[in-house]
Design a protein around this motif. Structure first.
Motif, PDB file in Angstrom:
ATOM      1  N   MET A 111       0.689  -1.239  -0.296  1.00  0.00           N
ATOM      2  CA  MET A 111       0.078  -0.062   0.179  1.00  0.00           C
ATOM      3  C   MET A 111       0.801   1.239   0.018  1.00  0.00           C
ATOM      4  O   MET A 111       1.748   1.330   0.839  1.00  0.00           O
ATOM      5  CB  MET A 111      -0.751  -0.012   1.128  1.00  0.00           C
ATOM      6  CG  MET A 111      -2.068  -0.867   1.431  1.00  0.00           C
ATOM      7  SD  MET A 111      -3.388  -0.809   2.535  1.00  0.00           S
ATOM      8  CE  MET A 111      -4.766  -2.328   2.854  1.00  0.00           C
ATOM      9  N   SER A 112       0.608   1.923  -0.363  1.00  0.00           N
ATOM     10  CA  SER A 112       1.137   3.648  -0.823  1.00  0.00           C
ATOM     11  C   SER A 112       1.297   3.647   0.263  1.00  0.00           C
ATOM     12  O   SER A 112       2.087   5.405   0.483  1.00  0.00           O
ATOM     13  CB  SER A 112       1.051   4.530  -2.185  1.00  0.00           C
ATOM     14  OG  SER A 112      -0.412   4.062  -1.825  1.00  0.00           O
ATOM     15  N   THR A 113       0.078   4.577   0.923  1.00  0.00           N
ATOM     16  CA  THR A 113      -0.507   4.474   1.986  1.00  0.00           C
ATOM     17  C   THR A 113      -0.100   4.367   3.490  1.00  0.00           C
ATOM     18  O   THR A 113      -0.676   4.488   4.840  1.00  0.00           O
ATOM     19  CB  THR A 113      -1.656   5.261   2.050  1.00  0.00           C
ATOM     20  OG1 THR A 113      -2.606   4.300   1.944  1.00  0.00           O
ATOM     21  CG2 THR A 113      -1.785   5.926   0.805  1.00  0.00           C
ATOM     22  N   TYR A 114       1.334   2.629   3.704  1.00  0.00           N
ATOM     23  CA  TYR A 114       1.401   2.113   4.214  1.00  0.00           C
ATOM     24  C   TYR A 114       1.900   3.211   5.625  1.00  0.00           C
ATOM     25  O   TYR A 114       1.416   3.186   6.849  1.00  0.00           O
ATOM     26  CB  TYR A 114       2.048   1.159   3.861  1.00  0.00           C
ATOM     27  CG  TYR A 114       2.538   0.749   5.031  1.00  0.00           C
ATOM     28  CD1 TYR A 114       1.759  -0.355   6.083  1.00  0.00           C
ATOM     29  CD2 TYR A 114       4.540   0.823   5.324  1.00  0.00           C
ATOM     30  CE1 TYR A 114       3.223  -0.830   7.375  1.00  0.00           C
ATOM     31  CE2 TYR A 114       4.873   0.298   6.656  1.00  0.00           C
ATOM     32  CZ  TYR A 114       4.110  -0.612   7.320  1.00  0.00           C
ATOM     33  OH  TYR A 114       4.841  -1.200   8.197  1.00  0.00           O
ATOM     34  N   SER A 115       2.594   4.454   5.339  1.00  0.00           N
ATOM     35  CA  SER A 115       2.842   4.384   7.023  1.00  0.00           C
ATOM     36  C   SER A 115       2.423   5.293   6.927  1.00  0.00           C
ATOM     37  O   SER A 115       1.826   5.929   8.225  1.00  0.00           O
ATOM     38  CB  SER A 115       4.214   5.845   6.140  1.00  0.00           C
ATOM     39  OG  SER A 115       3.988   5.968   5.319  1.00  0.00           O
ATOM     40  N   TYR A 116       1.110   6.012   6.182  1.00  0.00           N
ATOM     41  CA  TYR A 116       0.036   6.969   7.145  1.00  0.00           C
ATOM     42  C   TYR A 116      -1.006   5.608   8.252  1.00  0.00           C
ATOM     43  O   TYR A 116      -1.300   6.597   9.434  1.00  0.00           O
ATOM     44  CB  TYR A 116      -1.100   7.050   6.084  1.00  0.00           C
ATOM     45  CG  TYR A 116      -2.150   8.716   6.416  1.00  0.00           C
ATOM     46  CD1 TYR A 116      -0.898   9.751   6.598  1.00  0.00           C
ATOM     47  CD2 TYR A 116      -3.355   8.056   6.881  1.00  0.00           C
ATOM     48  CE1 TYR A 116      -2.375  10.629   7.300  1.00  0.00           C
ATOM     49  CE2 TYR A 116      -3.810   9.290   7.515  1.00  0.00           C
ATOM     50  CZ  TYR A 116      -3.601  10.265   7.584  1.00  0.00           C
ATOM     51  OH  TYR A 116      -4.077  11.339   8.173  1.00  0.00           O
ATOM     52  N   LEU A 117      -0.576   4.464   8.127  1.00  0.00           N
ATOM     53  CA  LEU A 117      -1.550   3.483   9.087  1.00  0.00           C
ATOM     54  C   LEU A 117      -1.040   3.901  10.451  1.00  0.00           C
ATOM     55  O   LEU A 117      -1.440   3.838  10.978  1.00  0.00           O
ATOM     56  CB  LEU A 117      -1.784   2.174   8.718  1.00  0.00           C
ATOM     57  CG  LEU A 117      -2.241   2.141   7.537  1.00  0.00           C
ATOM     58  CD1 LEU A 117      -2.173   0.686   7.357  1.00  0.00           C
ATOM     59  CD2 LEU A 117      -3.980   2.573   7.421  1.00  0.00           C
ATOM     60  N   GLU A 121      -1.951   3.624  14.910  1.00  0.00           N
ATOM     61  CA  GLU A 121      -1.524   3.055  15.496  1.00  0.00           C
ATOM     62  C   GLU A 121      -1.263   4.461  16.390  1.00  0.00           C
ATOM     63  O   GLU A 121      -1.092   3.796  18.056  1.00  0.00           O
ATOM     64  CB  GLU A 121      -0.132   2.210  14.697  1.00  0.00           C
ATOM     65  CG  GLU A 121       0.856   1.622  16.677  1.00  0.00           C
ATOM     66  CD  GLU A 121       2.035   0.844  15.162  1.00  0.00           C
ATOM     67  OE1 GLU A 121       1.754  -0.323  15.615  1.00  0.00           O
ATOM     68  OE2 GLU A 121       2.489   1.784  14.489  1.00  0.00           O
ATOM     69  N   GLN A 122      -0.785   5.194  16.388  1.00  0.00           N
ATOM     70  CA  GLN A 122      -0.097   6.119  16.851  1.00  0.00           C
ATOM     71  C   GLN A 122      -1.047   6.783  18.066  1.00  0.00           C
ATOM     72  O   GLN A 122      -0.900   6.927  19.210  1.00  0.00           O
ATOM     73  CB  GLN A 122       0.623   7.692  16.365  1.00  0.00           C
ATOM     74  CG  GLN A 122       2.133   6.865  15.827  1.00  0.00           C
ATOM     75  CD  GLN A 122       2.342   7.977  14.707  1.00  0.00           C
ATOM     76  OE1 GLN A 122       1.864   8.929  15.028  1.00  0.00           O
ATOM     77  NE2 GLN A 122       3.336   7.930  14.431  1.00  0.00           N
ATOM     78  N   GLN A 123      -2.016   6.487  17.245  1.00  0.00           N
ATOM     79  CA  GLN A 123      -3.632   7.043  18.086  1.00  0.00           C
ATOM     80  C   GLN A 123      -4.478   5.966  19.131  1.00  0.00           C
ATOM     81  O   GLN A 123      -5.465   5.907  19.624  1.00  0.00           O
ATOM     82  CB  GLN A 123      -4.733   7.624  17.635  1.00  0.00           C
ATOM     83  CG  GLN A 123      -3.527   9.159  17.236  1.00  0.00           C
ATOM     84  CD  GLN A 123      -5.378  10.370  16.550  1.00  0.00           C
ATOM     85  OE1 GLN A 123      -6.067   9.752  17.031  1.00  0.00           O
ATOM     86  NE2 GLN A 123      -4.465  11.354  15.545  1.00  0.00           N
ATOM     87  N   GLN A 124      -3.581   5.228  18.543  1.00  0.00           N
ATOM     88  CA  GLN A 124      -3.999   3.534  19.741  1.00  0.00           C
ATOM     89  C   GLN A 124      -5.645   2.908  19.114  1.00  0.00           C
ATOM     90  O   GLN A 124      -5.988   2.466  19.998  1.00  0.00           O
ATOM     91  CB  GLN A 124      -4.471   3.847  21.126  1.00  0.00           C
ATOM     92  CG  GLN A 124      -2.425   3.771  22.052  1.00  0.00           C
ATOM     93  CD  GLN A 124      -2.683   4.233  23.433  1.00  0.00           C
ATOM     94  OE1 GLN A 124      -3.581   4.539  23.446  1.00  0.00           O
ATOM     95  NE2 GLN A 124      -1.435   3.049  24.333  1.00  0.00           N
ATOM     96  N   PRO A 143       1.200  -2.810  10.914  1.00  0.00           N
ATOM     97  CA  PRO A 143       0.232  -1.812  12.265  1.00  0.00           C
ATOM     98  C   PRO A 143      -0.972  -3.352  12.242  1.00  0.00           C
ATOM     99  O   PRO A 143      -2.047  -2.831  13.683  1.00  0.00           O
ATOM    100  CB  PRO A 143      -0.137  -0.544  12.404  1.00  0.00           C
ATOM    101  CG  PRO A 143       0.395   0.213  11.159  1.00  0.00           C
ATOM    102  CD  PRO A 143       0.847  -1.259  10.167  1.00  0.00           C
ATOM    103  N   VAL A 144      -1.167  -3.802  11.074  1.00  0.00           N
ATOM    104  CA  VAL A 144      -2.444  -4.970  11.093  1.00  0.00           C
ATOM    105  C   VAL A 144      -2.165  -6.082  12.566  1.00  0.00           C
ATOM    106  O   VAL A 144      -1.526  -6.358  12.552  1.00  0.00           O
ATOM    107  CB  VAL A 144      -2.618  -4.741   9.945  1.00  0.00           C
ATOM    108  CG1 VAL A 144      -3.834  -6.443   9.819  1.00  0.00           C
ATOM    109  CG2 VAL A 144      -3.062  -4.080   8.976  1.00  0.00           C
ATOM    110  N   GLN A 145      -3.587  -5.591  12.939  1.00  0.00           N
ATOM    111  CA  GLN A 145      -2.985  -6.755  14.717  1.00  0.00           C
ATOM    112  C   GLN A 145      -3.861  -7.689  13.452  1.00  0.00           C
ATOM    113  O   GLN A 145      -3.589  -8.831  14.364  1.00  0.00           O
ATOM    114  CB  GLN A 145      -3.848  -6.133  15.806  1.00  0.00           C
ATOM    115  CG  GLN A 145      -2.636  -4.860  15.968  1.00  0.00           C
ATOM    116  CD  GLN A 145      -4.289  -3.902  17.093  1.00  0.00           C
ATOM    117  OE1 GLN A 145      -5.982  -4.035  17.384  1.00  0.00           O
ATOM    118  NE2 GLN A 145      -3.215  -3.139  17.331  1.00  0.00           N
ATOM    119  N   VAL A 146      -4.568  -8.066  12.768  1.00  0.00           N
ATOM    120  CA  VAL A 146      -5.021  -9.411  12.858  1.00  0.00           C
ATOM    121  C   VAL A 146      -5.837  -8.923  10.891  1.00  0.00           C
ATOM    122  O   VAL A 146      -6.117  -8.045  11.070  1.00  0.00           O
ATOM    123  CB  VAL A 146      -6.931  -9.723  13.244  1.00  0.00           C
ATOM    124  CG1 VAL A 146      -6.637 -10.958  13.396  1.00  0.00           C
ATOM    125  CG2 VAL A 146      -6.185  -9.850  15.254  1.00  0.00           C
TER     126      VAL A 146
END
Length: 354
Positions: A111-117, A121-124, A143-146
């Motif tokens: 995903m080109s926007t992977y870093s945006y995810l 994560e930072q906002q929990q 950041p994908v947990q499942v």
């Protein structure tokens, strides 16, 4: 040709029925503000890769069902396989300050926007996905947990195992995939590998056709393959039912025998209807799309309640022309014989009461 045109009529009927079913499902794909009477009410954002994909539609409908059962709000964005829209909608999604993010389709690694995810994560904000990686469970280094999916290797082997040439005959197989997506590429590689161990099977071609371009690219590909291989082309293996959605017109107009068409996912409404009517598709390794939608919501619920992921992985289910009628629900979806809606709701009540 009379039989073929009779099948064409059935296929056109199926297409019309699919449109009606899609509109019925899609009518729920809106942001409905529910009355917040329960302090546990939450808001979930769904970013769907492409709602033209029958598998994605089914999962999103399941998410809607589960959120309604929990009295959660849900906002659904359809990015139509556009990297630009993906970024735009993720920005909008974050601005909503949701309690969870669900990615339906796409490839988390590319995903080109992977870093945006990372901002989620930072906002929990918990992130779960469907088919965002080849294998179920957590997605390492993301950041994908499942990731909710059947095991792509098992799906591929189940599909390839249906290629069984008659005694004294050989099978010529064309494989359709989308190399942009890791789960699709993994399925294709596994199917090719399995066919290599079949003495009377030959892989004629591996066709790389992006899923969002099947409508324009599949018809000329079918004509090209028919011209090149003729009667040698006996079987098709595809990583998604979409390829066969757009192959029918070319197959109908040809004097050549129709290949035995087999999909390694996902059991879309159109595919199930084709199989029920024995029209241009023999099998699909179906996934319980509605149930997967409920599982995605459950994984978000678990995270918010401080409960570990379920670890549940559904096993592949082979739907063919022989059993399709018995496993399709009234809305046209593959439905496993399990009371999962009741079980999830009972679990949620227990967690909230506890």
């Amino acid at each position: 040709m009379g039989q073929k045109y009779a099948k064409l009529f059935v296929s056109l009927f199926i297409s019309g029925l699919v449109i009606v079913l899609f509109l019925s499902c899609a009518s729920n794909l809106t942001f409905r503000k529910l009355e917040r009477t329960d302090p546990s009410d939450k808001t979930v954002v769904v970013v769907a890769e492409d709602l033209r994909n029958g598998g994605i539609i089914g999962v999103v409908v399941g998410i809607q069902e589960a959120c309604q059962a929990l009295n959660w709000d849900v906002k659904i964005f359809d990015i139509s396989s556009s990297a630009t829209l993906r970024h735009q909608y993720l920005v909008e999604a974050l601005a909503l300050k949701p309690d969870g993010l669900i990615l339906v389709g796409g490839d988390i690694v590319s995903m080109s926007t992977y870093s945006y995810l990372k901002k989620f994560e930072q906002q929990q904000i918990p992130i779960v996905g469907w088919h965002v990686a080849p294998y179920p469970g957590s997605v390492p280094n993301t950041p994908v947990q499942v990731n909710v999916t059947t095991d792509s290797r098992k799906v591929a082997l189940a599909a390839a195992g249906l290629v069984q040439p008659e005694e004294g005959q050989t099978a010529g197989v064309v494989v359709f995939t989308d190399r942009r997506i890791n789960i699709a590429l993994e399925k294709a590689n596994q199917m090719v590998k399995a066919l290599e161990s079949c003495d009377r099977c030959t892989v004629l071609s591996v066709e790389d056709i992006p899923l969002d371009q099947t409508a324009s690219l599949v018809p000329p590909a079918i004509r090209r393959l028919q011209k090149r291989y003729g009667n040698r082309w006996t079987h098709s293996l595809a990583i998604n039912d979409l390829y066969f959605d757009h192959a029918i017109n070319e197959l109908v107009s040809s004097d050549l025998p129709t290949p035995l068409n087999i999909s390694a996912g996902d059991g879309s409404i159109s595919a199930l209807l084709r199989m029920k009517h024995k029209s241009y598709q023999y099998a699909s390794v179906a996934e319980p799309l509605l149930m997967h939608g409920w599982q995605l919501v459950d994984e978000i619920h678990r995270n918010l309640m401080g409960v570990p992921p379920s670890g549940y992985v559904n096993q592949p289910y082979v739907v063919t022309q022989k059993n399709a009628a018995s496993v399709v629900n009234s809305r046209g979806f593959f439905e496993p014989d399990r009371p999962y809606r009741q079980l999830y709701q009972e679990r949620w009540r227990e967690n909230q009461d506890g």
